[in-house]
Design a protein around this motif. Sequence first.
Motif, mmCIF file in Angstrom:
data_model
loop_
_atom_site.group_PDB
_atom_site.id
_atom_site.type_symbol
_atom_site.label_atom_id
_atom_site.label_comp_id
_atom_site.label_asym_id
_atom_site.label_seq_id
_atom_site.Cartn_x
_atom_site.Cartn_y
_atom_site.Cartn_z
ATOM 1 N N ILE A 164 0.839 -1.204 0.000
ATOM 2 C CA ILE A 164 0.000 0.000 0.000
ATOM 3 C C ILE A 164 0.868 1.245 0.000
ATOM 4 O O ILE A 164 0.580 2.243 -0.692
ATOM 5 C CB ILE A 164 -0.952 -0.027 1.207
ATOM 6 C CG1 ILE A 164 -2.029 -1.112 1.001
ATOM 7 C CG2 ILE A 164 -1.604 1.339 1.410
ATOM 8 C CD1 ILE A 164 -2.948 -1.302 2.188
ATOM 9 N N GLU A 165 1.946 1.233 0.758
ATOM 10 C CA GLU A 165 2.843 2.387 0.790
ATOM 11 C C GLU A 165 3.458 2.637 -0.579
ATOM 12 O O GLU A 165 3.608 3.789 -1.000
ATOM 13 C CB GLU A 165 3.928 2.175 1.836
ATOM 14 C CG GLU A 165 3.437 2.193 3.273
ATOM 15 C CD GLU A 165 2.748 3.506 3.607
ATOM 16 O OE1 GLU A 165 3.289 4.580 3.219
ATOM 17 O OE2 GLU A 165 1.670 3.468 4.230
ATOM 18 N N LEU A 166 3.829 1.563 -1.278
ATOM 19 C CA LEU A 166 4.386 1.734 -2.623
ATOM 20 C C LEU A 166 3.339 2.309 -3.569
ATOM 21 O O LEU A 166 3.650 3.143 -4.434
ATOM 22 C CB LEU A 166 4.910 0.399 -3.139
ATOM 23 C CG LEU A 166 6.107 -0.200 -2.387
ATOM 24 C CD1 LEU A 166 6.454 -1.577 -2.969
ATOM 25 C CD2 LEU A 166 7.319 0.715 -2.464
ATOM 26 N N ILE A 167 2.115 1.847 -3.427
ATOM 27 C CA ILE A 167 1.028 2.359 -4.276
ATOM 28 C C ILE A 167 0.817 3.849 -4.014
ATOM 29 O O ILE A 167 0.649 4.656 -4.952
ATOM 30 C CB ILE A 167 -0.265 1.563 -4.016
ATOM 31 C CG1 ILE A 167 -0.097 0.120 -4.517
ATOM 32 C CG2 ILE A 167 -1.459 2.228 -4.688
ATOM 33 C CD1 ILE A 167 -1.222 -0.808 -4.113
ATOM 34 N N LYS A 168 0.822 4.234 -2.750
ATOM 35 C CA LYS A 168 0.650 5.658 -2.402
ATOM 36 C C LYS A 168 1.776 6.503 -2.991
ATOM 37 O O LYS A 168 1.549 7.630 -3.470
ATOM 38 C CB LYS A 168 0.613 5.819 -0.891
ATOM 39 C CG LYS A 168 -0.654 5.290 -0.235
ATOM 40 C CD LYS A 168 -0.599 5.469 1.272
ATOM 41 C CE LYS A 168 -1.881 4.961 1.946
ATOM 42 N NZ LYS A 168 -1.829 5.112 3.414
ATOM 43 N N GLN A 169 2.989 5.968 -2.949
ATOM 44 C CA GLN A 169 4.127 6.692 -3.504
ATOM 45 C C GLN A 169 3.920 6.994 -4.979
ATOM 46 O O GLN A 169 4.205 8.102 -5.448
ATOM 47 C CB GLN A 169 5.403 5.872 -3.304
ATOM 48 C CG GLN A 169 6.652 6.521 -3.882
ATOM 49 C CD GLN A 169 7.878 5.630 -3.737
ATOM 50 O OE1 GLN A 169 7.851 4.643 -2.996
ATOM 51 N NE2 GLN A 169 8.952 5.966 -4.435
ATOM 52 N N VAL A 170 3.408 6.013 -5.721
ATOM 53 C CA VAL A 170 3.181 6.214 -7.147
ATOM 54 C C VAL A 170 2.012 7.171 -7.380
ATOM 55 O O VAL A 170 2.065 8.038 -8.268
ATOM 56 C CB VAL A 170 2.944 4.869 -7.846
ATOM 57 C CG1 VAL A 170 2.609 5.070 -9.316
ATOM 58 C CG2 VAL A 170 4.161 3.965 -7.698
#
Length: 892
Positions: free
Chosen positions: A148-154
Amino acid sequence: MRAVVAVLLFVTAVHAAMWGVLRDKQSAPDFKGILPSVSYAPFEGTGHPDVDNIPSVEKIRADLKTLSRMTRAIRLYSSTGGVELVPPIAAEFGLKVTVGAWIDKNSERNEREIQAAISLAKRNSNVNGVVVGNETIYRGEQKVDDLIELIKQVKKSVNVPVTTGEIWNIWRDNPKLASSVDFIAAHVLPYWENFTDKQAVDQAVYLYGLLREQFPGKRIVIAEFGWPSAGYNLKNAEPGTFEQAVVLRNFVTRAEAIGMEYNIVEAIDQPWKFFEGGVGPYWGILNAAREPKFSWTGPVVNENYWKLATIAVLVGILLSLPILRLAQPTIMQALVLSAASAGVGTWAATVFAYWEGHYFVFGSAFALTLGLILLIPLVLIAMARIEEIAAIAFGRKPRRLIVKGEPVAPATIGENVSFPKVSIHIPAYFEPPEMLKQTLDAVARLDYPNFECVVIINNTPDPEFWQPIQDHCRALGERFVFINAEKVEGFKAGALRIAMARTAVDAEIIGIIDADYVVQPDWLKDLVPVFADPRVGLVQAPQDHRDGDTSLMHYIMNGEYAGFFDIGMVQRNEANSIIVHGTMCLIRRAAMDIAGGWAGDTICEDTDLGLAIIEHGWLTHYTNHRYGHGLLPDTYEAFKKQRHRWAYGGFQIVKKHWRRFLPGASRLSPDQKREFALGWLNWLGAESLGVLVAILNLIWVPIVAFAGIAIPDKILTLPIIAAFVVSLMHFMILYRLRVPVKWGQMLGAMVAAMSVQWTVSRAVANGLITEHLPFARTSKGGLSRMSIEFQAFWEAVIGVLLLVGAAVLIVTNSQKEVREIYIFAAVLVLESLPFLSAVAIAILESSRINSFEFWRYAGVRSAELIGLRPVAMPTVTGASQPVASEVRREAS
């Protein structure tokens, strides 16, 4: 012959018609639109972004030009390693692109992927979304919160929708993940969930509805849906070209009707996906050559079907042509052979289809090639056995066989006919004197006026063995010549050469019998007249044995020997191609001299000489009437040693004589060359190939069990089963038609025949690496004792390993239920039978049940227990009980 030609044409027509009738044609909804999206990976060799496998711009442009006619968008799975070239090229053809960022446990590389995906989304206006990770949660590469954190970053860095690709149940079980994405990219692949191709579309639509209900208002995209066109079944899920076409055409029609957003996996077959199991390379709607696998409109058919049908029919015709060379084949005989040829033609077309329709890495190509190289001779052997079944069951009766009581020459022996002198040679080496005396006494009783008997005892210095024979020869008279020769070289052949040197000069015919053979009085009287034909060089009578009732093991061994003499020898005699087996053999002296006499360079000197005589153009004749009876090998060890000697000697003969089978090298006819070649292949080749294939399959077991690679059944394993069935039918049918034995002895003979597979294969291996092994005498007459060593140790090891391998395959396949693996396990069980047969006989030899007395006693006791036989009871007088002495007297 016209009738035979008509049969061949009829079978060919039926074969072609069957291909026409059995052509599969399935209906499916037409789809004339453009697919909304397909998965695309430009890699070859591997799909990992870190591997130096960067695709060329020209290759990507050619792919996308092709795909632009089929789809409006493509989905990518990474953004590095050359994939970054795709979005700008896709824009040239008006294709939208869903960019992917490959995520695994490597955080450094994950960051590179994310930054590359962000960059592509910013620089290319045709990018319509970013998928961060592909089945990352399912593969255990990332935890949900970390992803989820990676998705938010993108999401913070791009202006297009962002999501992750996961199996539908991951979305269902992780609502928090669904809340973090702009849309749900669900993978629905019914194949991997064991649904049939008939259930696949309904399952996909159901799961689409389930996600819509669970996440109302959320955009739902079926980001992967597909069906493989080849590979292995997964329980009920069956891959195939027809299945793929019907599933996809049904799916897109249903999806368009309900407004479903979807992406088809995948655009082009990816041969490098072998790590995904048998189906990994075959999800594309185009093959690796960028050709469509099926049409989206009209009936679903195999475009290459008629090519395969043509191959099958042509191969069937070519294999049927040798039928025209048979001597007066019957209609049924031709029908069976041509039908078998058509079957092999169908197998050849199946092999071609598999080779054309599958992708191979080096290992799989090597394994398939090796398998076919081993299978081709097995198929030839099966065809030869089918030919023998057809000849015996449906062909004409033997015409050259010498039948007891029928005239064998224009003139029979009488007052005005001379009796050519026969010199009977009996070689002996440490033979029991009493046994040899019986042989000499039988010779003395021969009903023939003009013969001599030369007894040659070689390399037997112990006077207990030769002195009684010398005395017995003196007692029998001047016809019997005794020779005691020491330091004889050349084994049995050396002894026979010495006997020839002492043979009467006027002897025209040489007779050979083993030291254990008791001949019938009419042996010479019946068979010598055959030599009235000056072209005849040799007459052979069969071996038989008088001690088959010694034990159950001897009983089945005797049945096994009988098959060769009543089946194989009779058929080979029709082509003047018999195998000379020494004892009970009559040879024209002139033929022997021309052929070079007894040679000592093989340990099967009799077969060697017989072939040499045939190579010089002499006729040979055979009778299956028993004119003599010998003794069986004392033990199973002796039985195996004898078979090893025969096989090793046979291989020596192959090495010695093969050049004489070349054109013009001898007077062998084409039929004779064929009979000998097939005979060697059928015996030495079949046994050796059987062992070799079994060992190779054992090596393959861990690969199949633990690497998810199965052996294709239609081209490799099913033919092995078919060859086994043909061998079984060959044995049982021909035994029932030709060998006068009971069912029990026939089944025992089959076990005995299978039990020497390892022995024969070892002999062939010895023949490949050695030139000469010493002659091993077969122990007969009761002098030898059973060895304390277990006589089937290696057979037991290999047989048990094959059964264990089959068990491992079944256990490890219980979750997938791949059909090919179960068939492979069945093949291992079948391949274990010859090895276990040897184990069974070795155990039988040392057990109580080997004694006929045991079975007689068991039969009596069984009859008594069920009341079929009265039991003697003690007599009771009045009401008194009998005393012990009375009971003992009654029992006695």
